[in-house]
Write an enzyme that holds these catalytic residues in place. Structure first.
Site, short mmCIF file in Angstrom:
data_model
loop_
_atom_site.label_atom_id
_atom_site.label_comp_id
_atom_site.label_asym_id
_atom_site.label_seq_id
_atom_site.Cartn_x
_atom_site.Cartn_y
_atom_site.Cartn_z
N ASP A 396 0.86 -1.18 0.00
CA ASP A 396 0.00 0.00 0.00
C ASP A 396 0.89 1.23 0.00
OD1 ASP A 396 -2.34 1.56 0.26
OD2 ASP A 396 -2.03 1.68 2.41
N THR A 398 -0.31 4.91 1.22
CA THR A 398 -0.57 5.84 2.31
C THR A 398 -0.38 5.14 3.66
OG1 THR A 398 -2.17 6.94 0.90
CG2 THR A 398 -2.23 7.46 3.25
N THR A 615 2.90 18.91 -7.28
CA THR A 615 2.75 20.28 -7.76
C THR A 615 1.28 20.64 -7.93
OG1 THR A 615 2.94 19.52 -10.05
CG2 THR A 615 4.95 20.22 -8.94
N ASN A 805 -8.60 -1.24 4.45
CA ASN A 805 -8.80 -1.57 3.04
C ASN A 805 -7.72 -2.51 2.51
OD1 ASN A 805 -6.96 0.68 3.37
ND2 ASN A 805 -6.96 0.86 1.16
#
Length: 1064
Positions: A396, A398, A615, A805
């Site tokens: 994963d 995050t 950005t 998840n």
């Protein structure tokens, strides 16, 4: 470009065969009906997609077209063969198909699942609340009372270990199930975190039912007569349909419910308080429906040992049949066959399971005691060897690779760039700008537009620098969806309304909520340079200047960020000047066509991306009152449209997005976890391919893949274009096939289309990539990718994550690792191994994985050798005495041989190590040899069989040659030599000595010598104390072991292992 890629035709030599195949495929697709692409015109303009695709081979290699039977140039859906009918079909396999179908039908009848239906939840009607729903609890346990049945005394260790693991799972489930919601809201909205559901840590705004917000008191909620109608449970976590009906009003109130009114189980109330009606419970919640059922995992080494055990069983039967055959089937031969089966039963290593299970427990204890990886927990003790056999690591993003903490790094205005070292200059420009504006506004209170006059009279240099910095900072401070929240003081009143009145907007009490951590980082940065967001509601926003003045802006419109538009915007009115401004920010790919012409944006975006920064391009457009009123009327009309509402709304908004003034380019860094880059580099050098599966946006995933060095700077990145039909997927795969040594980035929707039509081809292409990034993946998609990797490659996979998840992915992999971090403990509790930081994965795999696999391989083969050698001696003994089914050793000798005499030295092999931990960490390339499975294979097994046959023959024939007048001397000489041989063979197998190994050797030898005095029925004490006994035993032992020691010495000299040069 994909529609211009030539699709090479079949070669003329195979034209006839290809034509016939095409006719068959055309018939198949015409019968199958139109595909998904037929619902709307394709952007590739394929008139008859099904017919054309059969003539467009998906090339996997240039040579793939030579053979008409190739798996590559024909489409997987087109591989259809004619079924045989009638008796021929039944004989050729139809009977098997019928039996399988009947069994599946019976299983489905016995295991029929409860049908999911829509439901109505009543409020104020207790007599109607009779419908039963599943228990609201999770279950990570793998067994039930009925399936956990003891298998016998030999399996007692295995059962005990599984019972301990299961009890720990029960305790973890109980801990999670004890966490309940107990929150309440007054203002009608709250923020929630859904990171445990979809991996996104964005805070999402949820809205309460409007008619219940008008109740006088909170207690009135329990006195109304109403009901909620909800759709049946389903997998989709991004949609919900339902209605709320209040029947005690005149007329009855009907209010539609959508996803913004729901809080799924597993989400966290991040701000505000909530009271709600429970709709789905237990197995019907979205989080559980997106989680696969836990299953028992068997390691590859266990499967390999099972295959070898089967071979040993066949050898047992064959040897017994041979002995009976050599007897000439005299008398009751079947009785003799059973006797031989019992005599040679030591060929089957019954104690192998016990030794391996004890070894696995020891490995788990060593892992949890390793001070270099503190906090590591082994939750499944059956598969530690899997850590040493991994080829694919699926991770994963995050919270696993990143800390999910954004830090503002750069502001670029086109002519000047500001970094972390020059942020004080920006602060000075902001202070100067607002001080001039404030002083001139105070000197001319009658002017309605003092800021414009101040700016027009300013010097040219000041205008080109300060004003541009000021406009950029103000745009960043206004264009977002951040809400400041003020925590109530300790001991303050609990009533939210009073707490809100008492708030003093002080910095120490303020925290920010937003739908993205990027947003919070930008607002925190504007606060650091002097412009602070102090308050926000649904209609207004307030900023505090460096001088303490509070500026109020009216929020006229907000356009949220979507994955399609890749930008967000706001329209605000400055209440002090009545100016209306449209601010927008977004990805450079979306904003480059919206802003006015410039010659620096593309270059600077590339520079920041190479630094690993995320950005955002910021722009603005001033609107007159007439322009805004015209836009508002068209916008509201589009929102009321019943058909193509989204397209019409987008068209109206796009009418404003023209020739916007480019203000600045911002760069934000998502901080990686400590040690992520060297860990990924180590795993790559170890031969492990790394795939990143995330629910986050494509741009974010690509940026993290580059900044973490998951994709090296020298590698190209191929971003798979969005595809929605078979034709688009066909052309895009052909385009991707022509790229070499290229990392793949693909979205979940495109992945679904590719797997639907070209599963085999896509997986083969993806497995050739050095790295793969899958973004916008649902939990079920993550688990499916893991399963497909296992199915198509046959290699061992490992999944690592930290959110709810990721549970399905972790449970689907051969080895699941959970990180216990900020996103909760759900992944950690459901995983096989739990760690606290991603960098611990390196040591867990290359050190503990290597040691566990090598030790179990040596232990398993030595236990087999221990049974084979004594069975060989029994076979030689029976052959010499006319194939008599008479046991060589009886009673305690057989029991002691497998226990007190050899158990401790053999089990001490779990302490052996071929490479020191620091060497394994320094040279991760050594890990590549483990994936080849050379430590335990049929080749090494045959070597041990030959060793057992040689040593068993020498021991038995030597004892027969050297025995004197009594048969008891044969038993004494051969058994003593057997024990000594086993001890010496353990010493021969050991690569690194541990002091416990030496203790085990002398302890076992001492136990045997001490027991000689009590085994009078087997040994002649007078004989075993003579010099004759000593030299005969020594001679036999030397002959059985010395050649093996010599061969081992020569092999290490002539063909040393790969690690020997590193350890010398």
């Amino acid at each position: 470009m994909a529609d211009q890629i030539p699709l090479y035709p079949l070669r003329s030599a195979a034209a006839a065969a290809a034509a016939a195949a095409n006719r068959k495929r055309a018939a198949y697709y015409s019968a199958a009906g139109p595909g998904p692409g037929a619902e709307r015109p394709s952007r590739y303009q394929l008139e008859d997609e099904s017919a054309h695709l059969d003539e467009m081979p998906l090339m996997m290699s240039e040579e793939g077209f030579e053979n008409d039977e190739s798996d590559y140039h024909t489409l997987p859906r087109a591989r259809v063969t004619q079924r045989k009918r009638g008796l021929e079909w039944f004989v050729c396999g139809g009977w098997k198909f019928l039996c399988t179908s009947c069994c599946d039908w019976l299983i489905n009848i016995c295991q029929r699942k409860r049908e999911l239906k829509a439901r109505t939840v009543w409020l104020g009607y207790p007599e109607k609340c009779e419908e039963k729903h599943p228990r609201n609890s999770i279950k990570n346990q793998k067994y039930s009372v009925f399936t956990f049945i003891p298998g016998g005394f030999v399996l007692a260790v295995t059962i005990t270990r599984e019972a301990i693991d299961e009890f720990r799972r029960f305790q973890r489930d109980k801990e999670v199930n004890s966490q309940l919601y107990s929150k309440l809201t007054i203002r009608g909205s709250c923020f929630i975190r859904t990171d445990q559901l979809d991996g996104e840590t964005d805070w999402k705004l949820k809205v309460a039912v409007s008619c219940t917000q008008r109740l006088p008191a909170l207690g009135d909620l329990f006195s109304i007569n109403a009901y909620v109608y909800a759709q049946k449970p389903q997998l989709d976590i991004h949609s919900f349909e339902g209605t709320f009906t209040r029947e005690d009003s005149d007329p009855p109130i009907h209010e539609s419910l959508s996803i913004e009114n729901t809080l799924w189980a597993g989400t966290v109330v991040a701000s505000g308080t909530v009271i709600g009606v429970v709709i789905y419970t237990g197995k019907e919640t979205r989080s559980v429906m997106n989680t696969s059922n836990p299953k028992s995992k068997a390691g590859l080494l266990d499967l390999e040992l099972n295959q070898l055990t089967k071979a040993l069983f066949l050898a047992l039967v064959a040897l017994s049949v041979v002995m009976v055959t050599l007897q000439g089937f005299v008398g009751p031969w079947y009785r003799n066959l059973l006797r031989f089966l019992l005599l040679f039963s030591y060929i089957i290593p019954i104690s192998l399971r016990v030794n391996l299970d004890m070894g696995k427990a020891a490995y788990g204890w060593m892992i949890m005691r390793d001070e270099s990886i503190p906090g590591t927990v082994v939750r499944t003790s059956t598969i530690p060897e899997e850590l040493g056999r991994l080829v694919y690591l699926l991770t994963d993003k995050t919270g696993t690779l990143t800390q999910n903490e954004m830090v503002f790094k750069r502001l670029h205005l086109g002519t000047v760039s500001y970094g972390p070292d020059t942020m004080d200059e920006i602060q000075n420009h902001v202070v100067d700008s607002y001080s001039q504006t404030h002083s001139q506004a105070g000197g001319n209170t009658t002017s309605s537009t003092p800021p414009r006059k101040a700016q027009s009279s300013a010097p040219k240099v000041r205008k080109s620098v300060s004003s541009r910095v000021h406009e950029a900072v103000k745009a960043v401070a206004l264009c977002h969806n951040v809400t400041p929240v003020y925590e109530s003081r300790a001991g303050a009143a609990t009533d939210a309304e009073f707490a809100e009145v008492d708030q003093d907007f002080s910095d120490e009490n303020r925290t920010y909520q937003a739908s993205s951590p990027d947003e919070v980082a930008l607002v925190q940065w504007t606060e650091s340079v002097g412009l602070t967001l102090v308050n926000r509601d649904l209609t207004s926003m307030q900023l505090r200047t460096p001088s303490g003045q509070v500026l109020t802006y009216c929020l006229l419109q907000t356009f949220p960020f979507t994955s399609e538009s890749k930008r967000m915007g706001v329209i605000v009115r400055d209440e002090s000047t009545a100016e209306i401004t449209f601010y927008m920010k977004g990805a450079d790919t979306a904003m480059s066509t919206i802003v006015q012409y410039n010659d620096w944006l593309e270059e600077e975006c590339g520079n920041m991306a190479r630094e690993g920064l995320r950005t955002l391009v910021v722009a603005k457009k001033a609107l007159t009152e007439e322009q805004y009123q015209d836009f508002e009327s068209r916008y509201n009309q589009a929102r009321l449209s019943l058909h193509d509402r989204a397209l019409k709304v987008a068209a109206v908004v796009e009418s404003l997005e023209r020739e916007m003034e480019l203000l600045c380019l911002t760069g934000v860094e998502d901080q990686l976890q400590a040690g992520v880059r060297p860990t990924l580099e180590m795993l790559r050098n170890a031969g492990i391919k790394i795939w990143m599966l995330t629910g986050d946006k494509l741009e974010t995933a690509t940026c993290i893949a580059k900044s973490s060095h998951l994709v090296s700077r020298t590698q190209d990145t191929h971003i798979f274009r969005p595809v929605t039909s078979r034709g688009e997927a066909h052309l895009e795969l052909n385009a991707f096939r022509r790229k070499h040594d290229c990392a793949l980035v693909i979205s979940g929707d495109s992945l679904e289309v590719c797997l639907k039509y070209y599963e085999h081809e896509f997986m083969e292409l993806a497995c050739q990539c050095p790295a793969v990034v899958c973004c916008r993946c649902s939990p079920t998609q993550k688990a499916r990718i893991v399963s497909l990797l296992r199915q198509h490659t046959g290699r061992r996979t490992c999944a690592i994550g930290d959110g709810g998840n990721d549970v399905s992915m972790i449970q689907a992999a051969d080895c699941g690792i959970g990180i216990e971090g900020k996103e909760g403990r759900q992944a950690s509790l459901a995983a096989d191994f739990s760690i606290t930081q991603f960098r611990h994965v390196g040591r867990l795999l290359v050190v503990h994985g290597r040691s566990s696999y090598k030790r179990s391989a040596a232990l398993g083969q030595f236990v087999m050798h221990r049974g084979l050698i004594i069975s060989t001696m029994q076979a030689v003994f029976s052959s010499v005495f006319y194939f008599a089914s008479v046991p060589l050793y009886q009673g305690f000798l057989m029991v002691g041989y497998a226990t007190v005499y050899t158990m401790f030295p053999v089990f001490s092999l779990v302490l052996d190590e071929d490479v020191r931990p620091d060497t394994a960490m320094l040279y991760p390339e050594l890990y590549k040899d483990l994936t080849k499975g050379r430590s335990l294979s049929f080749k090494t097994f045959l070597v041990w069989v030959l060793i057992s046959v040689y040593q068993g023959g020498i021991l038995m024939y030597g004892a027969l040659v050297l025995f004197e007048s009594e048969f008891v001397h044969v038993v004494a000489i051969s058994f003593t030599a057997l024990i000594l041989t086993e001890l010496l063979m353990v010493a021969l197998t050991v690569r690194t000595w541990h002091w416990l190994m030496v203790v085990a050797q002398f302890l076992s030898l001492g136990c045997y010598v001490a027991s000689l005095a009590f085994l009078n029925e087997y040994f002649d004490v007078a004989f075993i104390t003579t010099v004759t006994f000593v030299w005969k035993v020594s001679a036999i032992t030397v002959v059985s072991c010395l050649p093996l020691y010599t061969l081992k010495f020569l092999r290490r000299k002539l063909s040393p292992p790969s690690y020997s040069k590193l350890t010398s």
